[in-house]
Structures are given as structure tokens and as C-alpha cells.
Design a protein around this motif. Structure first.
Motif, PDB file in Angstrom:
ATOM      1  N   ARG A   1       3.964  10.099  -3.959  1.00  0.00           N
ATOM      2  CA  ARG A   1       4.312  10.561  -5.398  1.00  0.00           C
ATOM      3  C   ARG A   1       4.349   9.387  -6.314  1.00  0.00           C
ATOM      4  N   THR A   2       5.258   9.227  -7.071  1.00  0.00           N
ATOM      5  CA  THR A   2       5.477   8.151  -8.017  1.00  0.00           C
ATOM      6  C   THR A   2       5.918   7.086  -7.631  1.00  0.00           C
ATOM      7  N   PHE A   3       6.522   7.149  -6.373  1.00  0.00           N
ATOM      8  CA  PHE A   3       7.278   5.986  -5.742  1.00  0.00           C
ATOM      9  C   PHE A   3       6.353   5.098  -4.927  1.00  0.00           C
ATOM     10  N   ASN A   4       6.039   3.784  -5.614  1.00  0.00           N
ATOM     11  CA  ASN A   4       4.913   2.953  -5.024  1.00  0.00           C
ATOM     12  C   ASN A   4       5.269   1.623  -4.303  1.00  0.00           C
ATOM     13  N   GLY A   5       4.339   1.028  -3.846  1.00  0.00           N
ATOM     14  CA  GLY A   5       4.698  -0.525  -3.306  1.00  0.00           C
ATOM     15  C   GLY A   5       5.444  -1.275  -3.997  1.00  0.00           C
ATOM     16  N   ASP A   6       5.248  -1.442  -5.252  1.00  0.00           N
ATOM     17  CA  ASP A   6       6.206  -2.219  -6.058  1.00  0.00           C
ATOM     18  C   ASP A   6       7.758  -1.938  -6.126  1.00  0.00           C
ATOM     19  N   ASP A   7       7.979  -0.336  -6.272  1.00  0.00           N
ATOM     20  CA  ASP A   7       9.163   0.159  -6.120  1.00  0.00           C
ATOM     21  C   ASP A   7       9.858  -0.180  -5.091  1.00  0.00           C
TER      22      ASP A   7
ATOM     23  N   PRO B   1       0.704  -1.127  -0.062  1.00  0.00           N
ATOM     24  CA  PRO B   1       0.044  -0.052  -0.026  1.00  0.00           C
ATOM     25  C   PRO B   1       0.788   1.438  -0.003  1.00  0.00           C
ATOM     26  N   PHE B   2       2.016   1.200   0.092  1.00  0.00           N
ATOM     27  CA  PHE B   2       3.125   2.501   0.400  1.00  0.00           C
ATOM     28  C   PHE B   2       2.990   3.283  -1.009  1.00  0.00           C
ATOM     29  N   VAL B   3       2.912   4.544  -0.847  1.00  0.00           N
ATOM     30  CA  VAL B   3       2.936   5.276  -2.157  1.00  0.00           C
ATOM     31  C   VAL B   3       3.601   6.747  -1.590  1.00  0.00           C
TER      32      VAL B   3
END
Length: 261
Positions: free
Chosen positions: A101-107, A97-99
Motif C-alpha cells: 500500500r503506502t509503505f514502500n522500499g524507502d520506508d 522494490p518492496f511495497v
């Protein structure tokens, strides 16, 4: 009374900036800066990992950066090194669930996997950066770091979150991170825990604030904040202090953010 900074000679400019370094390079600076996140840890590996992850998301609103970095540390059970080394695949689910701006959970998941590879196969972040440090700066070391960071299977989208100075990026966030780790300021702000790299090799984290102030002070003529601009700024700051050029980041940033210079 505002001081007239137009047409200062080198000696006067140095004195002016040194005053500003003293004004901002002190523990009070930590209260509103993302560097406060790694300051909550005492283990070297926790400090350097917390610092790296915090620096990675250090763009945009500073309050938002700090809040999201705190949230990220919570997701890593407030033991980032232990989480990175010992996590199971199922543990990575909590990062989804982390986000920011454009840095999300997959990153975020990719970063954890890449950092584990660095600690297991390359003896950690300090060793990796110091291995490729050159005589005049760390920009090649940053580029080599990116190559190693993505040597494992990775998401293509995540590559944009690690800058490459050899592709003309000013690499602001990584240069800021390196300042935190390498520079020993004896003022309680920068950590100075990486003894294998000389502070003389550091480059100023070049962003909108520091760039604008540098131009007004005649330290920078290039209009874009890119690798070429960083090279120019580096050269001029080294003329003011060759041993600790990046201390002037405090002056440029402070003048821009706190004084609206």
C-alpha cells in the motif's frame, strides 16, 4: 441459534465474550492471521522484529498483509535481527522494490535503520517500551517510542507509519503488536515474551471490526475510532477483566470478521 445480545447485564456480557475468547484464542486463529509471521521464528529478537514489521503493514486485505510480510522476511534473509544489526549500506538495496500500500522500499529502509539504532543505543524494543510504561496503559510509551524511532536522520514521509496516541490516534497496529509480545495466553497465539510489561496495561487494537462490535454491545459510544474511543473501550474492558483486558480483542475481532456480528 443466534443469541440475543441486546440488554445483557455486565455478568451476561462477560460470559458471552469469554465464550468468544475461547472460540478464537486458539492455534487455529493463527492460520489466517498476520501473527503467523513471527510464529515462524524462535529467537526472541527475530520474533519481536518480525512482529513489529508485520504489524506495521497490517492494514488492508489480510491475505495481502501475510504475503507481503513473508516477502519482507525473505528480503531480510529470514534473519531479521541479524540483518538489522549487521547489514551494510549495499544490503539495503534489496529492500527498494518492496511495497505494501503506502509503505514502500524507502520506508522499509528507514525502519531497518531506526530499529538498528534502537537495538544498539536503547537495548532493544522491549526495554524501550517498558521504560515508559505507565500505571494505567502504554499509550505514552507508544508516543515516546515514536520519538526515539525517529531520533536519527529520517524521511519525513515515513513518520506517518508509526502512530502517536498523544495526537489522538488509536494506534491500532502498535497496540496489536504489544498484545502479541506482552500477553501470555497459554493457547499458543500471543507470545508473552516481554516479561517486563504487565498485560493489564495493554489496550485493544481498535479498528473497524472491533469498534463496530463494541458499539453494538454497548462497550463503546464514541463514533470515531480514535484515542478517545480507545480510552472508553479500555475502561469498559478493564471492568470485565482488569488483569487481561485485551483477551477480548479475540472476541470483538472474531465476532466482527468471522461472524459478521
Amino acid at each position: 441459534m443466534k443469541r440475543n445480545t441486546k440488554n445483557l447485564n455486565t455478568s451476561e456480557l462477560k460470559d458471552f465474550l469469554n465464550e468468544k475468547v475461547v472460540a478464537y484464542n486458539n492455534p487455529k486463529f493463527i492460520e489466517s492471521d498476520p501473527i503467523q509471521i513471527p510464529h515462524t521464528f524462535s529467537l526472541k529478537e527475530d520474533i519481536e522484529i518480525a512482529g513489529f514489521l508485520t504489524a506495521t503493514i497490517a492494514w488492508g486485505n489480510r491475505k495481502s498483509i501475510i504475503n507481503n510480510a513473508k516477502r519482507l522476511m525473505n528480503l531480510l534473509d529470514n534473519s531479521p535481527y541479524d540483518f538489522i544489526i549487521n547489514h551494510k549500506a549495499s544490503d539495503l538495496e534489496q529492500l527498494k522494490p518492496f511495497v505494501h500500500r503506502t509503505f514502500n522500499g524507502d520506508d522499509c529502509t528507514q525502519f531497518i535503520k531506526s530499529l538498528k539504532n534502537i537495538y544498539i543505543k536503547h537495548n532493544g524494543l522491549e526495554v524501550l517500551f517498558s521504560k515508559h510504561a505507565e500505571n494505567n496503559n502504554l499509550q505514552t510509551a507508544i508516543s515516546k517510542f515514536k520519538t526515539v524511532f525517529f531520533e536519527i536522520e529520517h524521511l519525513e514521509r515515513t513518520k506517518k507509519h508509526v502512530s502517536d496516541p498523544l495526537k489522538n490516534s488509536a494506534a491500532k497496529r502498535i497496540n496489536m503488536y504489544l498484545r502479541w509480545m506482552v500477553r501470555q495466553d497459554n493457547a499458543g497465539v500471543d507470545f508473552g515474551i516481554w516479561k517486563s510489561i504487565s498485560p493489564s496495561l495493554l489496550s485493544c487494537p481498535l479498528d473497524v471490526h472491533s469498534g463496530n462490535v463494541a458499539r453494538k454491545l454497548g462497550l463503546l459510544t464514541r463514533k470515531q475510532n480514535d484515542a478517545k474511543a480507545l480510552q472508553e473501550l479500555d475502561l469498559n474492558l478493564r471492568q470485565l477483566d482488569n488483569e487481561d483486558p485485551v483477551k477480548y480483542d479475540f472476541a470483538l475481532f472474531g465476532l466482527g470478521v468471522f461472524e459478521g456480528f
